[in-house]
Design a protein around this motif. Structure first.
Motif, PDB file in Angstrom:
ATOM      1  N   TYR A  51      -4.686   1.989   7.780  1.00 37.05           N
ATOM      2  CA  TYR A  51      -5.169   1.657   6.974  1.00 37.05           C
ATOM      3  C   TYR A  51      -6.189   0.799   8.003  1.00 37.05           C
ATOM      4  O   TYR A  51      -6.227  -0.087   8.346  1.00 37.05           O
ATOM      5  CB  TYR A  51      -4.523   0.848   6.271  1.00 37.05           C
ATOM      6  N   GLN A  52      -7.987   1.676   8.004  1.00 39.04           N
ATOM      7  CA  GLN A  52      -8.973   1.071   9.327  1.00 39.04           C
ATOM      8  C   GLN A  52      -9.895   0.621   8.070  1.00 39.04           C
ATOM      9  O   GLN A  52     -10.503   1.332   7.114  1.00 39.04           O
ATOM     10  CB  GLN A  52      -9.104   2.256   9.872  1.00 39.04           C
ATOM     11  N   TYR A  53     -10.678  -0.638   8.201  1.00 39.16           N
ATOM     12  CA  TYR A  53     -11.039  -1.187   7.537  1.00 39.16           C
ATOM     13  C   TYR A  53     -12.558  -1.749   8.535  1.00 39.16           C
ATOM     14  O   TYR A  53     -12.195  -2.772   9.521  1.00 39.16           O
ATOM     15  CB  TYR A  53     -10.519  -2.557   6.980  1.00 39.16           C
ATOM     16  N   ASP A  54     -13.602  -1.313   8.298  1.00 37.38           N
ATOM     17  CA  ASP A  54     -14.548  -1.789   8.981  1.00 37.38           C
ATOM     18  C   ASP A  54     -15.979  -2.902   8.404  1.00 37.38           C
ATOM     19  O   ASP A  54     -17.006  -2.609   7.519  1.00 37.38           O
ATOM     20  CB  ASP A  54     -16.134  -0.425   8.879  1.00 37.38           C
ATOM     21  N   LEU A  55     -15.229  -3.948   8.714  1.00 35.64           N
ATOM     22  CA  LEU A  55     -16.143  -5.593   8.314  1.00 35.64           C
ATOM     23  C   LEU A  55     -17.363  -5.048   8.431  1.00 35.64           C
ATOM     24  O   LEU A  55     -17.952  -5.741   7.600  1.00 35.64           O
ATOM     25  CB  LEU A  55     -15.123  -6.645   8.774  1.00 35.64           C
ATOM     26  N   GLY A  56     -18.224  -4.795   9.460  1.00 38.47           N
ATOM     27  CA  GLY A  56     -19.162  -4.611  10.081  1.00 38.47           C
ATOM     28  C   GLY A  56     -20.056  -3.603   8.714  1.00 38.47           C
ATOM     29  O   GLY A  56     -21.036  -3.982   8.590  1.00 38.47           O
ATOM     30  N   CYS A  98     -14.875   3.146  -2.296  1.00 43.68           N
ATOM     31  CA  CYS A  98     -15.387   3.057  -1.801  1.00 43.68           C
ATOM     32  C   CYS A  98     -16.843   3.037  -1.650  1.00 43.68           C
ATOM     33  O   CYS A  98     -17.373   5.357  -1.086  1.00 43.68           O
ATOM     34  CB  CYS A  98     -15.191   2.301   0.217  1.00 43.68           C
ATOM     35  N   PRO A  99     -18.512   3.013  -1.585  1.00 42.38           N
ATOM     36  CA  PRO A  99     -19.648   3.484  -1.549  1.00 42.38           C
ATOM     37  C   PRO A  99     -19.832   4.250  -0.585  1.00 42.38           C
ATOM     38  O   PRO A  99     -20.820   4.709  -0.239  1.00 42.38           O
ATOM     39  CB  PRO A  99     -20.332   2.474  -2.204  1.00 42.38           C
ATOM     40  N   ASN A 100     -19.943   3.444   1.049  1.00 39.29           N
ATOM     41  CA  ASN A 100     -19.848   4.304   2.574  1.00 39.29           C
ATOM     42  C   ASN A 100     -19.231   4.234   3.326  1.00 39.29           C
ATOM     43  O   ASN A 100     -19.245   3.929   4.691  1.00 39.29           O
ATOM     44  CB  ASN A 100     -21.190   2.734   2.900  1.00 39.29           C
ATOM     45  N   GLY A 101     -18.141   4.463   2.731  1.00 35.18           N
ATOM     46  CA  GLY A 101     -16.968   5.047   3.735  1.00 35.18           C
ATOM     47  C   GLY A 101     -16.311   3.636   4.863  1.00 35.18           C
ATOM     48  O   GLY A 101     -15.814   3.968   5.695  1.00 35.18           O
ATOM     49  N   LEU A 118     -15.086  -2.802  -5.285  1.00 41.59           N
ATOM     50  CA  LEU A 118     -14.184  -1.688  -5.502  1.00 41.59           C
ATOM     51  C   LEU A 118     -13.155  -1.455  -5.378  1.00 41.59           C
ATOM     52  O   LEU A 118     -12.421  -0.430  -6.093  1.00 41.59           O
ATOM     53  CB  LEU A 118     -15.614  -0.411  -5.275  1.00 41.59           C
ATOM     54  N   CYS A 119     -12.885  -2.140  -3.758  1.00 41.65           N
ATOM     55  CA  CYS A 119     -11.666  -0.802  -3.547  1.00 41.65           C
ATOM     56  C   CYS A 119     -10.673  -1.751  -4.278  1.00 41.65           C
ATOM     57  O   CYS A 119      -9.769  -1.183  -4.806  1.00 41.65           O
ATOM     58  CB  CYS A 119     -11.514  -1.220  -1.785  1.00 41.65           C
ATOM     59  N   THR A 120     -10.717  -3.448  -4.547  1.00 40.79           N
ATOM     60  CA  THR A 120     -10.239  -3.422  -4.462  1.00 40.79           C
ATOM     61  C   THR A 120      -9.666  -3.278  -6.436  1.00 40.79           C
ATOM     62  O   THR A 120      -8.383  -3.615  -6.905  1.00 40.79           O
ATOM     63  CB  THR A 120      -9.538  -5.135  -4.482  1.00 40.79           C
ATOM     64  N   CYS A 134       0.677  -0.996  -0.337  1.00 36.48           N
ATOM     65  CA  CYS A 134       0.340   0.030  -0.069  1.00 36.48           C
ATOM     66  C   CYS A 134       0.670   1.190   0.573  1.00 36.48           C
ATOM     67  O   CYS A 134       1.827   1.030   0.467  1.00 36.48           O
ATOM     68  CB  CYS A 134      -0.943  -0.356   1.003  1.00 36.48           C
ATOM     69  N   THR A 135       0.613   2.117  -1.133  1.00 37.42           N
ATOM     70  CA  THR A 135       1.603   3.221  -1.005  1.00 37.42           C
ATOM     71  C   THR A 135       0.184   4.591  -0.527  1.00 37.42           C
ATOM     72  O   THR A 135       1.110   5.740  -0.801  1.00 37.42           O
ATOM     73  CB  THR A 135       1.789   3.910  -2.239  1.00 37.42           C
ATOM     74  N   ALA A 136      -0.923   4.527   0.535  1.00 34.04           N
ATOM     75  CA  ALA A 136      -1.736   5.482   0.716  1.00 34.04           C
ATOM     76  C   ALA A 136      -1.781   6.203  -0.273  1.00 34.04           C
ATOM     77  O   ALA A 136      -2.090   7.318   0.185  1.00 34.04           O
ATOM     78  CB  ALA A 136      -0.750   6.111   1.152  1.00 34.04           C
ATOM     79  N   CYS A 137      -2.322   6.038  -1.577  1.00 35.29           N
ATOM     80  CA  CYS A 137      -3.123   6.958  -2.134  1.00 35.29           C
ATOM     81  C   CYS A 137      -3.900   6.844  -2.615  1.00 35.29           C
ATOM     82  O   CYS A 137      -4.829   7.974  -2.730  1.00 35.29           O
ATOM     83  CB  CYS A 137      -2.970   6.365  -4.027  1.00 35.29           C
ATOM     84  N   THR A 138      -5.058   6.934  -1.224  1.00 35.49           N
ATOM     85  CA  THR A 138      -6.235   6.450  -0.849  1.00 35.49           C
ATOM     86  C   THR A 138      -7.470   6.416  -2.021  1.00 35.49           C
ATOM     87  O   THR A 138      -8.425   6.670  -2.511  1.00 35.49           O
ATOM     88  CB  THR A 138      -6.608   7.782  -0.697  1.00 35.49           C
ATOM     89  N   LEU A 139      -7.070   5.413  -3.038  1.00 36.26           N
ATOM     90  CA  LEU A 139      -7.945   5.460  -3.851  1.00 36.26           C
ATOM     91  C   LEU A 139      -9.008   4.357  -3.552  1.00 36.26           C
ATOM     92  O   LEU A 139     -10.369   4.433  -4.285  1.00 36.26           O
ATOM     93  CB  LEU A 139      -7.416   4.631  -5.818  1.00 36.26           C
TER      94      LEU A 139
END
Length: 191
Positions: free
Chosen positions: A119-124, A92-95, A131-133, A82-87
């Motif tokens: 890098y915070q990912y909310d699985l819930g 991500c449609p719902n943040g 779309l992120c991948t 990850c290069t922190a490009c924020t793409l």
């Protein structure tokens, strides 16, 4: 044109009114026969039943393409791609994804470089839309088929992917699909 449409509607209405009592019964029997035919066809179709969770280590099959959770891909030396490009965050449609980064000066080259802090990912909240991948130009994230993520604390579903090193699912061979798929047989093997 309007007259023709009205005439057609009036003709259909008269046909419905002219139906006899026995014509209605015949229509009902026909509808019942179609429903019974569908039910009997499905009854005799082979099924695959998984005895979950008792036999999940021996007979559970999960498709390799199943989207269970997001993980970081790592280089051979263990660093993240990850290069922190924020793409991915923007796609991500719902943040679900939140990236914290900062600009630092690279001592070797003297150029500014974005460095990933969190890098915070909310699985819930994830919709598993992938779309992120698809947006990631560096092939840094992927979905695995690890699906056993239930917890009583919703806060435990917020994962910090940059800090964890994913070593596979909780079940043996799950990443490869688990047990082979068997259709038409009840999977009743015990642990």
């Amino acid at each position: 044109m309007k007259l023709e449409v009205n005439n057609d509607l009036q003709k259909k209405k008269k046909k419905m009114e002219n139906k006899s009592y026995f014509g209605g019964i015949a229509d009902g029997v026909k509808t019942l026969a179609v429903g019974l035919k569908t039910t009997l066809k499905e009854y005799f179709t082979p099924k695959s039943t998984e005895q979950y969770p008792e036999n999940r280590k021996t007979t559970l099959h999960v498709a390799k393409r199943h989207r269970g959770r997001l993980v970081f891909k790592r280089n051979e030396d263990g660093t993240s791609r990850c290069t922190a490009c924020t793409l991915c965050e923007k796609a991500c449609p719902n943040g679900t994804i939140k990236i914290v980064s900062e600009m630092r000066v690279d001592e070797a080259t003297g150029k500014k470089k974005r460095v990933l802090l969190d890098y915070q990912y909310d699985l819930g909240d994830c919709m598993f839309c992938q779309l992120c991948t698809n947006a990631c130009n560096f092939d840094a994230i992927e979905f695995t088929n690890d699906f056993e993520n239930s917890t009583f604390d919703r806060g435990a579903l917020v994962l910090h992917l940059d800090k964890e090193v994913y070593k596979g699912g909780s079940l043996p061979g799950l990443i490869d699909g688990g047990a082979p798929l068997v259709i038409g047989k009840f999977n009743t093997k015990t642990k």
